[in-house]
Scaffold this motif. Structure first.
Motif, PDB file in Angstrom:
ATOM      1  N   LYS A 677       0.858  -1.185   0.000  1.00  0.00           N
ATOM      2  CA  LYS A 677       0.000   0.000   0.000  1.00  0.00           C
ATOM      3  C   LYS A 677       0.892   1.233   0.000  1.00  0.00           C
ATOM      4  CE  LYS A 677      -4.024  -1.983   2.370  1.00  0.00           C
ATOM      5  NZ  LYS A 677      -4.897  -1.944   1.183  1.00  0.00           N
ATOM      6  N   SER A 678       0.547   2.209  -0.816  1.00  0.00           N
ATOM      7  CA  SER A 678       1.288   3.466  -0.836  1.00  0.00           C
ATOM      8  C   SER A 678       0.864   4.329   0.349  1.00  0.00           C
ATOM      9  CB  SER A 678       1.071   4.185  -2.164  1.00  0.00           C
ATOM     10  OG  SER A 678      -0.295   4.527  -2.336  1.00  0.00           O
ATOM     11  N   LYS A 679       1.332   5.543   0.402  1.00  0.00           N
ATOM     12  CA  LYS A 679       1.141   6.414   1.562  1.00  0.00           C
ATOM     13  C   LYS A 679      -0.339   6.555   1.926  1.00  0.00           C
ATOM     14  CE  LYS A 679       2.824  10.766   3.487  1.00  0.00           C
ATOM     15  NZ  LYS A 679       3.705  11.943   3.230  1.00  0.00           N
ATOM     16  N   VAL A 680      -0.612   6.471   3.224  1.00  0.00           N
ATOM     17  CA  VAL A 680      -1.981   6.562   3.735  1.00  0.00           C
ATOM     18  C   VAL A 680      -2.047   7.691   4.761  1.00  0.00           C
ATOM     19  CG1 VAL A 680      -3.864   5.363   4.903  1.00  0.00           C
ATOM     20  CG2 VAL A 680      -2.331   4.083   3.401  1.00  0.00           C
ATOM     21  N   TYR A 681      -3.006   8.594   4.587  1.00  0.00           N
ATOM     22  CA  TYR A 681      -3.245   9.671   5.554  1.00  0.00           C
ATOM     23  C   TYR A 681      -4.380   9.249   6.484  1.00  0.00           C
ATOM     24  CZ  TYR A 681      -0.439  12.592   2.442  1.00  0.00           C
ATOM     25  OH  TYR A 681       0.578  13.107   1.676  1.00  0.00           O
ATOM     26  N   GLN A 682      -4.232   9.581   7.777  1.00  0.00           N
ATOM     27  CA  GLN A 682      -5.273   9.274   8.761  1.00  0.00           C
ATOM     28  C   GLN A 682      -6.267  10.419   8.920  1.00  0.00           C
ATOM     29  OE1 GLN A 682      -5.080   6.253   9.651  1.00  0.00           O
ATOM     30  NE2 GLN A 682      -2.945   5.813   9.160  1.00  0.00           N
ATOM     31  N   THR A 683      -5.904  11.598   8.440  1.00  0.00           N
ATOM     32  CA  THR A 683      -6.751  12.791   8.544  1.00  0.00           C
ATOM     33  C   THR A 683      -6.665  13.558   7.227  1.00  0.00           C
ATOM     34  OG1 THR A 683      -4.893  13.915   9.591  1.00  0.00           O
ATOM     35  CG2 THR A 683      -6.568  13.032  11.050  1.00  0.00           C
ATOM     36  N   GLU A 684      -7.536  14.555   7.058  1.00  0.00           N
ATOM     37  CA  GLU A 684      -7.646  15.216   5.760  1.00  0.00           C
ATOM     38  C   GLU A 684      -6.642  16.351   5.533  1.00  0.00           C
ATOM     39  OE1 GLU A 684     -11.311  12.957   6.287  1.00  0.00           O
ATOM     40  OE2 GLU A 684     -10.308  14.427   7.594  1.00  0.00           O
ATOM     41  N   ILE A 685      -6.508  17.282   6.465  1.00  0.00           N
ATOM     42  CA  ILE A 685      -5.728  18.504   6.230  1.00  0.00           C
ATOM     43  C   ILE A 685      -4.240  18.209   6.380  1.00  0.00           C
ATOM     44  CG2 ILE A 685      -5.316  20.879   6.965  1.00  0.00           C
ATOM     45  CD1 ILE A 685      -8.023  20.447   5.654  1.00  0.00           C
ATOM     46  N   ILE A 686      -3.496  18.321   5.266  1.00  0.00           N
ATOM     47  CA  ILE A 686      -2.066  17.990   5.307  1.00  0.00           C
ATOM     48  C   ILE A 686      -1.198  19.132   4.746  1.00  0.00           C
ATOM     49  CG2 ILE A 686      -2.392  15.502   5.345  1.00  0.00           C
ATOM     50  CD1 ILE A 686      -1.474  17.121   2.078  1.00  0.00           C
ATOM     51  N   LYS A 687      -1.832  20.263   4.366  1.00  0.00           N
ATOM     52  CA  LYS A 687      -1.102  21.446   3.901  1.00  0.00           C
ATOM     53  C   LYS A 687      -1.748  22.683   4.522  1.00  0.00           C
ATOM     54  CE  LYS A 687      -0.153  19.442  -0.664  1.00  0.00           C
ATOM     55  NZ  LYS A 687      -0.401  19.601  -2.131  1.00  0.00           N
ATOM     56  N   PRO A 688      -0.961  23.764   4.762  1.00  0.00           N
ATOM     57  CA  PRO A 688      -1.555  24.997   5.295  1.00  0.00           C
ATOM     58  C   PRO A 688      -2.669  25.505   4.389  1.00  0.00           C
ATOM     59  CG  PRO A 688       0.835  25.095   5.421  1.00  0.00           C
ATOM     60  CD  PRO A 688       0.503  23.865   4.614  1.00  0.00           C
ATOM     61  N   ALA A 689      -3.769  25.958   5.035  1.00  0.00           N
ATOM     62  CA  ALA A 689      -4.940  26.406   4.290  1.00  0.00           C
ATOM     63  C   ALA A 689      -5.257  27.874   4.527  1.00  0.00           C
ATOM     64  CB  ALA A 689      -6.151  25.564   4.679  1.00  0.00           C
ATOM     65  N   GLY A 690      -4.483  28.522   5.407  1.00  0.00           N
ATOM     66  CA  GLY A 690      -4.779  29.903   5.738  1.00  0.00           C
ATOM     67  C   GLY A 690      -5.860  30.054   6.784  1.00  0.00           C
ATOM     68  N   VAL A 691      -6.259  28.952   7.392  1.00  0.00           N
ATOM     69  CA  VAL A 691      -7.233  28.947   8.482  1.00  0.00           C
ATOM     70  C   VAL A 691      -6.490  28.495   9.736  1.00  0.00           C
ATOM     71  CG1 VAL A 691      -9.406  28.012   9.336  1.00  0.00           C
ATOM     72  CG2 VAL A 691      -9.090  28.393   6.872  1.00  0.00           C
ATOM     73  N   PRO A 692      -6.289  29.381  10.721  1.00  0.00           N
ATOM     74  CA  PRO A 692      -5.420  29.048  11.863  1.00  0.00           C
ATOM     75  C   PRO A 692      -5.769  27.738  12.557  1.00  0.00           C
ATOM     76  CG  PRO A 692      -5.943  31.382  11.879  1.00  0.00           C
ATOM     77  CD  PRO A 692      -6.761  30.780  10.789  1.00  0.00           C
ATOM     78  N   SER A 693      -7.051  27.478  12.790  1.00  0.00           N
ATOM     79  CA  SER A 693      -7.427  26.254  13.510  1.00  0.00           C
ATOM     80  C   SER A 693      -7.067  24.999  12.720  1.00  0.00           C
ATOM     81  CB  SER A 693      -8.924  26.269  13.821  1.00  0.00           C
ATOM     82  OG  SER A 693      -9.691  26.326  12.625  1.00  0.00           O
ATOM     83  N   LEU A 694      -7.105  25.069  11.395  1.00  0.00           N
ATOM     84  CA  LEU A 694      -6.728  23.935  10.557  1.00  0.00           C
ATOM     85  C   LEU A 694      -5.221  23.858  10.350  1.00  0.00           C
ATOM     86  CD1 LEU A 694      -9.511  24.040   7.801  1.00  0.00           C
ATOM     87  CD2 LEU A 694      -9.473  22.737   9.922  1.00  0.00           C
ATOM     88  N   ASP A 695      -4.587  25.010  10.177  1.00  0.00           N
ATOM     89  CA  ASP A 695      -3.140  25.018   9.944  1.00  0.00           C
ATOM     90  C   ASP A 695      -2.378  24.448  11.130  1.00  0.00           C
ATOM     91  OD1 ASP A 695      -3.753  26.141   7.547  1.00  0.00           O
ATOM     92  OD2 ASP A 695      -3.031  28.152   8.029  1.00  0.00           O
TER      93      ASP A 695
END
Length: 771
Positions: A677-695
């Protein structure tokens, strides 16, 4: 039944049969130079598996036993586009994704994107859905939207446990396993006819294992297993046309809590470094209300199957199920109560399905109705060690009703071409009681151990079922064709739609948005929109070289709208100090999923079988609007689909040769299985989005991601010629690879980031006896 046909094709990771159906697989004679042909009744009539349009994987109980597959999570290494795993901080809760669609949050209110069935009975909750494999005829994994043939609608796919019908003769079986980590499994199974009309059967099993790791403070096991299971059934055939089965089952998981591995250093004053053992913990939480960790699932079902005439039959499926879980979840995995959640889950469901099946010479089809009533309840404290200690209490009491009518009709235009038309009308109703309040101290809330708890403030959320109720309706069509373009090749195509009803955020915090009646809170109280999918699939099935080579190929495209994505974010006081957390359930407006699935199996010689599978999934969010102050920001370019590797593959080799043992004729089988299996993410946000709570979540989310990895399994099995004795030596994850399967990102709470690993290297000796 699958029987010997699957023993021959045991290396095949996915046997294709019609999407949206369940397969009753039987062996048909074939030339000894090629693979045995497989006949299925997935569309309620006997057809060769390569002649039917669509794709589903079906693996027999005999093949599962021969491979010594412990539970269905191992099937994810064999089935294209599928992720099956143990949910975080649990032992028997299932997280399932198929072709990028699923749900990993087990809290009341969330519905699975992939349906799980036990003998056509839909399991409404994931708790206890991951059980050890025993007493099965087969397991089926269906890919794509389901709903036009029967039962509950699901948008990602379905997983089905199918048990065996009882024999007309007395039977008794014993199965046992001894392995490393102190594994000791036993199963006793038997049946007998009471008279010519009635048969009774039962099975009792116990699955036990020491932990893969330890609590380095207390010495208790971590990742251990202590599970008991039982099933009883009574079958009756009052006439040749009438079959009745009453069945009851119960599973009791008394394993210790499964605590995660802390990836980050602990806070001052201890400043604990991460432990050297990947399965070790320092956790302190082991009880809820003085009750040890436990998950109990039980249910009863009644099947009535009546053949009205040679073309028309009727089936009724009635069921009632319930479960209760005591789950001590120690998020921080440290020896002091910093951030942890004693949790109680309780679920009930009642369902009824009626269906008619018609099998004429030109027309074939099924039509029916389905009704289900559910209640999902949980309450938990999040014990948060700030400001002298806080108990963040949440109660969810969710009622659900679902009613549907469905039909699926096939018509043969010629001997080589048929068309398929289906449709489903679904009405889902949801009512929710959500109560959220903060209490002072770490002793807990009034109903979770501290009856004298002092509230810190007014309730954050206090919504009744009259405040939170909604009804969603949807018609979902299906169109398809099957074309036998040449004797060796079958081309098929399908268009299908799926629907999952809207819901309310079970962690809804209205105080965080200014109180229950602010504009932002009123939007929260409306809930989130239903998920919708529209999927196109085109496939080619081929059987060549005198039935020695079989290949299947499918390409698919899915338009996925209003994706329901759960989350939690810290809440702050006026001084900027974190004092709690709030749910963040949003709809990602648009996503596109496209992929290709390839399968092949070759019988190189009468003894050597080689098979392979490759799956590629390109899943992308196109629109996901979230609030950033007073503005809305599209964060789609910062997100990845969780639990969805872009590439996965499998190569299996099986060699069999005759070998007498102890004067008894038999067959020795050597199988090797390599999966990737190739790379697997456990959550969605993996790059800065400009939203402090997500970043703030990006770096911890990347810590939880699992890079590409491979697993090697192998087994050596001797089976007597009469199939009454089977002895095996089996190894899984033979390279002892460490790979993450789940995790928690609570970096805003004492820098807490914990992960859970898949099983280490395991080796076991198995014995099966039939009398």
């Amino acid at each position: 039944m699958l029987r010997r046909s699957m023993a021959v094709v045991m290396g095949l990771p996915a046997i294709a049969v019609p999407t949206g159906a369940y397969a009753q697989v039987e062996a048909a004679p074939a030339a000894t130079s090629g693979m045995e042909k497989v006949v299925v009744t997935a569309r309620r009539r006997a057809e060769l598996i390569q002649d039917v349009p669509g794709a589903v994987s079906a693996i027999s109980g005999a093949d599962l036993e021969k491979r010594a597959i412990p539970d269905i999570t191992a099937l994810a290494d064999l089935v294209p586009g599928t992720t099956l795993k143990t949910s975080r901080a649990t032992n028997t809760t299932l997280t399932a994704f198929i072709r990028g669609i699923g749900q990993q949050d087990p809290v009341a209110g969330y519905e699975q994107g992939v349906g799980v069935y036990l003998d056509d009975v839909y399991l409404a909750r994931p708790q206890g859905a991951l059980t050890d494999i025993y007493d099965l005829e087969r397991i089926e994994v269906l890919r794509g939207p389901q709903g036009t043939l029967y039962g509950r609608n699901t948008i990602g796919g379905a997983i089905k446990y199918v048990t065996r019908r009882l024999s007309n003769k007395p039977t008794f079986e014993f199965k046992g396993a001894l392995g490393n980590y102190g594994q000791q499994d036993v199963l006793f199974k038997g049946s007998m006819p009471i008279n010519e009309m009635i048969r009774i059967g039962a099975s009792v099993a116990s699955f036990n294992r020491d932990g893969f790791g330890k609590n380095v403070i207390t010495g208790q096991d971590n990742y251990n297993k202590e599970v008991g299971a039982a099933r009883v059934s009574i079958e009756a055939t009052p006439t040749a046309d009438l079959f009745i089965r009453l069945a009851a089952d119960k599973t009791d998981d008394d394993s210790l809590p499964r605590h995660g591995y802390r990836l980050t250093a602990g806070p001052a004053p201890t400043n604990y470094a991460p432990l050297p053992g990947d399965y070790d913990t320092r956790a302190n939480l082991y009880k809820v209300l003085g009750h040890d960790q436990e998950v109990v699932n039980k249910g009863v079902s009644l099947l009535v199957d009546y053949t009205i005439n040679s073309d028309l039959s009727f089936k009724s499926i009635s069921a009632r199920r319930s479960s209760k879980s005591y789950s001590p979840i120690d998020f921080d995995s440290l020896d002091t109560p910093l951030f942890e959640a004693p949790t109680i889950y309780s679920d009930k469901q009642t369902s009824q399905e009626l269906q008619f099946t018609y099998t004429g010479s030109k027309f074939q089809g099924v039509a029916g109705v389905f009704f289900m009533k559910t209640n999902a309840f949980n309450e938990f404290d999040v014990l948060y060690n700030v400001a002298g200690g806080l108990a963040l209490y949440t109660l969810d009491d969710i009622d659900g009703k679902s009613a549907a009518a469905f039909a699926d009709i096939s018509y043969s235009l010629s001997d080589t071409f048929n068309i398929n038309v289906g449709g489903r009308f679904t009405e889902d109703e949801r009512k929710a009681r959500i109560y959220k309040r903060t209490y002072l101290g770490l002793a807990g809330s009034p109903t979770l151990g501290n009856p004298n708890a002092i509230p810190a403030a007014a309730p954050n959320t206090d919504m009744s079922k009259s405040d939170l109720n909604r009804k969603d309706t949807k018609f979902t069509p299906k169109l398809g064709f099957g074309w036998k373009m040449a004797p060796e090749h079958n081309l098929y195509g399908t268009y299908s739609e799926g629907f999952k009803g809207g819901m309310y955020d079970p962690r809804m915090d209205l105080a965080a948005t200014g109180g229950p009646n602010t504009p932002a809170s009123l939007i929260k109280r409306q809930g989130v929109n239903p998920e919708e999918v529209a999927s196109i699939e085109l496939g080619l099935k081929s059987n060549m070289m005198g039935a020695r080579l079989q290949t299947n190929m499918a390409v698919f495209y899915t338009d996925y709208k209003e994706v329901q994505i759960p989350g939690s974010v810290p809440t702050f006081n006026a001084q900027g100090v974190v004092t709690g957390f709030a749910g963040l359930l949003t709809n990602a407006g648009k996503a596109k999923i496209r992929g290709i699935e390839l399968e092949a199996i070759a019988r190189v010689t009468n003894q050597l079988t080689v098979s392979g599978m490759y799956s590629h999934i390109d899943a992308q969010y196109k629109e996901w609007m979230v609030s950033n102050g007073t503005a809305l920001v599209n964060v789609a370019n910062s997100a990845e689909f969780q639990n969805t590797p872009k590439n996965s593959g499998n190569l299996a080799v099986n060699y069999e040769w005759p070998l007498a043992f102890g004067g008894n004729k038999g067959t020795l089988s050597l199988n090797n299985n390599l999966s990737y299996k190739s790379k697997v993410y456990q959550t969605e946000i993996i790059k800065p989005a400009g939203v402090p709570s997500l970043d703030a979540a990006v770096v911890p989310n990347l810590m939880l991601a699992q890079e590409g990895y491979s697993l090697w399994d192998a087994g050596l099995v001797w089976t007597s010629a009469d199939r009454k004795v089977q002895v095996g030596l089996h190894g899984r994850n033979l390279t002892d690879k460490r790979y993450k399967v789940a995790g928690y990102n609570f970096a805003g709470f004492f820098n807490t980031v914990t992960t859970f690993y898949g099983d280490p290297r395991t080796v076991k000796l198995t014995l099966g006896l039939k009398f």
